[in-house]
Scaffold this active site. Structure first.
Site, mmCIF file in Angstrom:
data_model
loop_
_atom_site.group_PDB
_atom_site.id
_atom_site.type_symbol
_atom_site.label_atom_id
_atom_site.label_comp_id
_atom_site.label_asym_id
_atom_site.label_seq_id
_atom_site.Cartn_x
_atom_site.Cartn_y
_atom_site.Cartn_z
ATOM 1 N N GLU A 111 -3.305 7.673 -4.058
ATOM 2 C CA GLU A 111 -3.349 6.420 -3.297
ATOM 3 C C GLU A 111 -3.239 5.253 -4.266
ATOM 4 O OE1 GLU A 111 -5.930 4.917 0.418
ATOM 5 O OE2 GLU A 111 -7.083 4.952 -1.450
ATOM 6 N N TYR A 135 0.867 -1.189 0.000
ATOM 7 C CA TYR A 135 0.000 0.000 0.000
ATOM 8 C C TYR A 135 0.895 1.228 0.000
ATOM 9 C CZ TYR A 135 -2.992 3.760 1.665
ATOM 10 O OH TYR A 135 -3.649 4.954 1.792
#
Length: 397
Positions: free
Chosen positions: A206, A118
């Site tokens: 993101e 992530y």
């Protein structure tokens, strides 16, 4: 301004970030042609079909599926295009899918295991610095990781004056447990990602997941990107990416007439000048037992036309049971605002079916109160914050 995944990936690729390649399709026929083109260009045999909506958690709602042949590409495209996709980040009605991304399969077998990470870039408002947040737990909701395994989330703050430094990119790759070719690829990825974030004037990038492939390449499998609205005047190429179908139609209409409006879930409409006063007014409504139905800043020009436009926008929300107007007369005179409210009320006639409380403070506030009180209309005036709160409470009761 939020972007679709494919648009975010286009920005990433323009800054040298390696991405999972894909082609947008608007119907099943285009999807099959896209799959054939990807096979010719990349050699991929399988394809990932992804719904393009402004919401996370698409896979949980059935908006991301793997197709192992062209027949499945066609079948899945027909299933997803036109569906109302419901995810944890949409309303109960979901979002209509108008297009899909047909992407290459990047989870191919090789010499090493694939790994998912992530990574996001955003502003840390507490320190005034940009921040890279990253984790070894890619592919999962970062909120769940933060709740259950917070030690697996790392952050690296970047001084805007210097930009990201080499040792910081290497530190990120090291904390992700990488070595050799994958380590070098990750340092390049992080550096390019940060450059894309800064030079596109984004408020957030993101990537979940960032993938280490079986041949140790690092690429963005997904991309959630928000561009800072205030910078669009100098990023016109990104402004053209705005998809109004994905935005609240009332907010779109308000923007077109120059009103700063955000739709909320409450029952009391707000009309205020100034963001700070608007926030205080929403607090006032909650203290009175109501819930704000919107954030609406009319700015420094609260004349009859602007007030009428604001009324019409607020009343498009069927949940509104009352409207609180809270204006500070600094740039604008209170008596002009009061006259604007009266004129707008008369112009709208029978469409004004909810109680209106008006609190005006500042230049000519007393004259403004007289105008409201002598108008003969169902408009209540208030002077103090608490008085306005009491009147909101009374009309809701």
């Amino acid at each position: 301004m939020n972007l679709h995944e494919y648009q975010g990936k286009e920005i990433l690729a323009s800054f040298g970030v390696r991405i999972q390649r894909g082609i947008v399709a608007h119907n099943a026929k285009e999807a099959v042609e896209a799959a054939k083109q990807l096979t010719a260009e990349t050699g991929t045999g399988w394809h990932v079909i992804k719904a393009q909506v402004h919401a996370g958690g698409r896979g949980k709602g059935g908006g991301v599926k793997l197709a192992k042949n062209l027949k499945e590409v066609e079948e899945i495209a027909n299933q997803i295009i036109g569906m109302n996709l419901i995810t944890p980040q949409t309303s109960a009605e979901g979002k209509r899918v108008h297009q899909i991304l047909v992407a290459e399969d990047v989870y191919y077998p090789g010499d090493s295991e694939t790994k998912e990470f992530y990574m996001s870039v955003l502003l840390n408002r507490a320190t005034g610095k940009n921040m890279i947040m990253y984790s070894t737990e890619g592919g999962m909701d970062i909120e769940e990781v933060a709740e259950h395994t917070p030690h697996l989330i790392f952050t690296e703050e970047i001084d805007p004056a210097t930009g990201i430094l080499g040792f910081q990119a290497r530190k990120i790759a090291f904390n992700l447990g990488l070595s050799g070719k994958a380590f070098k690829e990750m340092t390049k990825f992080v550096t390019s990602l940060y450059k894309a974030y800064v030079e596109s004037d984004s408020s957030m990038f993101e990537i979940n997941p960032v993938l280490k492939t079986s041949d140790d390449m690092i690429l963005a499998v997904d991309a959630k990107v928000s561009i800072d609205d205030n910078a669009l005047y100098r990023r016109r190429q990104y402004a053209e990416m705005r998809d109004l179908r994905e935005e609240n139609p009332i907010e779109v209409e308000a923007r077109e007439v120059g009103l700063n409006y955000v739709d909320l879930d409450g029952n009391v409409g707000c009309m205020v000048n100034g963001a700070g006063l608007a926030m205080a007014t929403m607090d006032l409504i909650k203290m009175a037992g109501g819930e704000p139905a919107n954030f609406l800043d009319v700015g420094g020009t609260a004349d009859a036309k602007r007030v009428e436009e604001a009324f019409r926008i607020i009343l498009k929300d069927p949940n509104v049971k009352a409207i609180l107007i809270n204006i500070f007369g600094g740039i604008v005179r209170c008596d002009r605002v009061a006259q604007g409210v009266v004129d707008a009320y008369k112009n709208m006639g029978d469409s004004m079916k909810v109680p209106i409380i008006v609190r005006l403070q500042g230049t000519n506030a007393e004259l403004a109160k007289e105008i409201i009180d002598n108008s003969g209309l169902a408009v209540q005036s208030a002077v103090q914050f608490q008085e306005a709160a009491d009147k909101v409470k009374a009309v809701l009761a």
